[in-house]
Design a protein around this motif. Structure first.
Motif, short mmCIF file in Angstrom:
data_model
loop_
_atom_site.label_atom_id
_atom_site.label_comp_id
_atom_site.label_asym_id
_atom_site.label_seq_id
_atom_site.Cartn_x
_atom_site.Cartn_y
_atom_site.Cartn_z
N ARG A 1 119.08 32.36 -2.20
CA ARG A 1 119.37 30.95 -2.52
C ARG A 1 120.52 30.53 -1.62
O ARG A 1 120.43 29.35 -0.84
CB ARG A 1 119.08 30.51 -3.68
N ALA A 2 121.56 31.16 -1.56
CA ALA A 2 123.02 30.99 -1.00
C ALA A 2 122.78 30.80 0.54
O ALA A 2 123.24 29.87 1.20
CB ALA A 2 123.88 31.90 -1.40
N GLN B 1 120.04 30.54 2.08
CA GLN B 1 118.88 29.33 2.37
C GLN B 1 119.76 28.10 2.58
O GLN B 1 119.59 27.08 3.34
CB GLN B 1 117.62 29.24 1.62
N ASP B 2 120.63 27.87 1.60
CA ASP B 2 121.66 26.54 1.33
C ASP B 2 122.56 26.54 2.71
O ASP B 2 122.62 25.48 3.31
CB ASP B 2 122.48 26.73 -0.11
#
Length: 50
Positions: A34-35, A37-38
């Motif tokens: 997730r990090a 992708q962010d």
């Protein structure tokens, strides 16, 4: 926990430890994904603003 003990008895200690570590690391790997992708989104926005 009973399943973990069965794996230990059937597959050996090394397999049980590897399975335990994979289960423990799963949530951390998801958070890292997730990090990243962010970060990709942020970098794309910065590049678009140039």
């Amino acid at each position: 926990m009973e399943g973990f003990i069965q794996i230990l008895a059937q597959g050996g200690f090394a397999v049980a430890v590897a399975a335990y570590l994979l289960v423990r690391m799963e949530s951390r790997l998801e958070a890292l994904t997730r990090a990243l992708q962010d970060l990709q989104v942020i970098l794309a926005r910065l590049e678009a603003n140039r």
